[in-house]
Design an enzyme around this catalytic site. Structure first.
Site, PDB file in Angstrom:
ATOM      1  N   CYS A   2       0.824  -1.190   0.000  1.00  0.00           N
ATOM      2  CA  CYS A   2       0.000   0.000   0.000  1.00  0.00           C
ATOM      3  C   CYS A   2       0.864   1.247   0.000  1.00  0.00           C
ATOM      4  O   CYS A   2       2.089   1.179  -0.083  1.00  0.00           O
ATOM      5  CB  CYS A   2      -0.910   0.007   1.240  1.00  0.00           C
ATOM      6  SG  CYS A   2      -1.869  -1.522   1.452  1.00  0.00           S
ATOM      7  N   SER A  56      -4.987  -4.589  -2.174  1.00  0.00           N
ATOM      8  CA  SER A  56      -5.521  -5.681  -1.357  1.00  0.00           C
ATOM      9  C   SER A  56      -4.764  -6.977  -1.627  1.00  0.00           C
ATOM     10  O   SER A  56      -4.742  -7.470  -2.756  1.00  0.00           O
ATOM     11  CB  SER A  56      -7.011  -5.873  -1.654  1.00  0.00           C
ATOM     12  OG  SER A  56      -7.730  -4.691  -1.363  1.00  0.00           O
TER      13      SER A  56
END
Length: 647
Positions: A2, A56
């Site tokens: 991320c 994700s």
């Protein structure tokens, strides 16, 4: 994998919407790192905001959304990376009464902080990560980076506000961030091809060191940035030098077969942990020892054919695609191979400033970007072989430095001092070999000084950057191990501490994240590193073979002829580019009038190197490439700044 960003305001106000919008803009600059989800949390009264972009990987449901609050609501976290031993930590925490809603490692991380505090939690985590955590009770911000430095974390001042993010482009979004070029950091770029932590290209801006954390409270920020350098407050929860010294003091006591068995066991577990994901996983395969070990151990533990990815180069001596293909065929992987032309590689060059957003001059960034793009077409996670050279004596430059150090120690000290004094007038000519190169090493105080001569580009970069003072780094220490171990151990430690995180891992992080691909490095599991440091040197280096023990493990999975191959590296033909398709581009960036106007370099010195290179003198392409990468970056940064300040 991320991206994170945020800020802590010097003067909080009650406008939570404005604070949320600003943090959201900082986070959105990192959309490539996390295209799947985004979130912002803000507390206007405290002046703090955290932003997150999510790729994700684990728990694809909304239960993995960040920013995430702890169950007791004391802590809020944004986090980039993976905690590979999260399942083990979760079992311990459940036994201690913690309950979990989902199965993300972020939720485990927060529960661990509640149970053990920040620093003990970091010491318990086996993973790669950058973390920003706000403690509501103490009104303080914690920043942390993983042991090896796999994930980046920048921070600094924008006006009087404290700002942080996974990449500089998030800091640029703050309207007060107009920090100029740090000339000392620029001198480091010329020497090393990259800027090592804690330094960064901008003034009043820093990088968190590997294995370090930083605590900064609201009161400190409120007092203002003047005279406060928070990089001095970084503290290490894991220090590579101390861990290596400890390992050397308690060396592995078994024979080479026992060491081989133990390394195979550790690597199997490290690879297995990094295969855990709720998305497709593959591996970069070059055909060399390190990537072949990782691929073999993946395939040995997979019920399906592992996805492998290789880039080949048309009409290039750098091409290793056929070696990778042989390994893939032997291991029965699902292999994807793409041959690229020189034009394909050159097309990447204009994208580099935006991809790295700090000047970075390891030219293997180009093929690495190409293989990352290839892998992302089929998988979301890719394992790599990074770390084998630094842990198992894989570089030829180690042998050359040891040879030179042996020779130097035979020369009487008075003669060495005279020769070293003579070398001071040769400047950059010591980079081209001959007497000047030999004399430059004569003043060496230890193996650290000799090795620095092996890895340095510009030998006196501060002389080329007006107003610069070259800051000290790990490479400036005469003995990086401070009396422990061997000269070979000292060189490997220096590379592990600086070159590995700030060059190799930076390169892989930026090129993979540019295409939203998560890269994982099993050889850099901290347990593997500490085991490697405990081994006698002869288990790593034999008279005719480097990475000896790692190759013994590989022979369990591949035939000898696929193991006994020379190291080629993952390079790029920079010299040919600068004399061919990139010549006009380079000449424009290196024009004397432009250099004088911008004022970052001694225009005569740089243009003289360019003219010598064009005339056919050897080696100067490495000097020129890091200047060019800065020039291209600076052009990009100013264009970004003009765009961001438009009304």
């Amino acid at each position: 994998m991320c991206g994170l960003a945020g800020l802590l305001r010097a003067r909080p106000d009650a406008d939570e919407a404005r604070l949320t919008t600003l943090a959201g803009a900082m986070g959105d600059a990192l959309v490539h790192r996390g295209p799947d989800d985004s979130g912002v949390w803000a507390d206007a009264a405290s002046g703090v905001a955290l932003a997150h972009r999510r790729l994700s990987i684990l728990d694809l449901s909304p239960l993995g959304h960040q920013p995430m609050s702890s169950a007791d609501h004391r802590h809020v976290v944004v986090y980039n990376g993976e905690i590979y031993n999260f399942a083990e930590l979760r079992e311990v925490l459940v036994a201690r009464g913690h309950a979990f809603r989902g199965h993300s490692d972020t939720e485990v991380l927060l529960a661990a902080v509640v149970e053990w505090g920040v620093e003990e939690t970091l010491a318990r985590c086996n993973g790669m990560f950058a973390i920003a955590l706000w403690d509501r009770q103490e009104r303080c911000l914690w920043l942390a980076r993983d042991r090896v430095g796999k994930k980046p974390l920048y921070y600094g001042w924008a006006g009087d506000d404290f700002v942080f993010g996974s990449e500089l482009k998030s800091l640029w979004r703050h309207p007060a961030f107009d920090n100029g070029v740090d000339r000392d950091a620029l001198a480091l770029l010329l020497r090393l091809d990259y800027i090592p932590a804690p330094y960064a290209i901008h003034e009043r801006t820093f990088k968190l060191l590997p294995g370090a954390c930083l605590r900064i409270d609201a009161a400190t920020v409120a007092r203002g940035a003047t005279g406060h350098d928070p990089h001095r407050d970084q503290r290490r929860y894991w220090d590579a030098r101390e861990r290596m010294r400890h390992a050397l003091a308690a060396p592995f006591a078994g024979d080479v077969l026992e060491a081989e068995n133990r390394l195979d066991e550790l690597l199997r577990d490290a690879v297995a942990l990094r295969m855990v994901a709720d998305v497709p996983v593959g591996v970069f395969l070059s055909g060399g020892t390190d990537s072949s070990v990782v691929t073999a151990l993946m395939q040995a533990q997979s019920r399906h054919a592992v996805r492998t990815f290789t880039i080949g180069f048309e009409r290039s001596h750098h091409d290793e695609a056929h070696l990778a293909r042989e390994v893939a065929e032997h291991l029965h992987t699902e292999h994807t191979e793409l041959y690229v032309s020189g034009a394909d590689a050159l097309a990447v060059v204009p994208t580099l400033p935006a991809m790295f957003d700090e000047p970075f001059a390891d030219a293997s960034q180009v093929p690495t970007a190409l293989v990352a793009r290839l892998a992302r077409s089929a998988v979301t996670v890719a394992l790599s072989g990074d770390g084998g050279d630094e842990l198992f004596f894989g570089y030829k430059r180690y042998e050359r430095a040891l040879r030179n150090w042996r020779w130097l120690r035979r020369v009487p000290a008075p003669m060495r001092r005279v020769l070293a004094q003579a070398a001071r007038g040769h400047g950059e000519s010591s980079r081209t070999g001959g007497f000047a190169a030999l004399a430059a090493e004569m003043g060496a105080r230890g193996i650290g000084d000799v090795y620095r001569q092996r890895i340095a580009r510009w030998r006196d970069p501060a002389a080329v950057v007006p107003g610069a003072n070259l800051p000290p780094t790990f490479y400036d220490q005469p003995d990086p191990l401070q009396g422990a171990g061997t000269p070979a151990d000292a060189m490997m430690l220096a590379d592990f501490s600086v070159y590995l995180p700030e060059d190799l891992l930076c390169k892989v992080d930026r090129t993979s994240m540019a295409v939203s691909l998560e890269a994982r490095a099993p050889l850099l599991d901290w347990r593997v590193a500490e085991f490697a440091w405990s081994l006698p040197l002869e288990f790593k280096r034999q008279p005719s073979e480097s990475k000896y023990l790692l190759k013994r493990v590989l022979r369990r999975y591949l035939p000898d002829e696929m193991v006994d191959r020379g190291k080629r590296g993952f390079g790029a033909p920079v010299s040919a580019w600068l004399k061919g398709d990139l010549r006009e581009w380079a000449a424009s960036l290196l024009g004397p009038s432009r250099l004088r106007t911008e004022g970052h370099f001694d225009a005569d010195a740089v243009h003289g190197i360019w003219q010598a290179f064009v005339a056919g003198e050897r080696k100067w392409h490495t000097h020129l490439w890091n200047v060019l990468m800065f020039q291209a970056w600076h052009e990009h940064w100013r264009a970004q700044r003009r765009e961001l300040v438009q009304p």
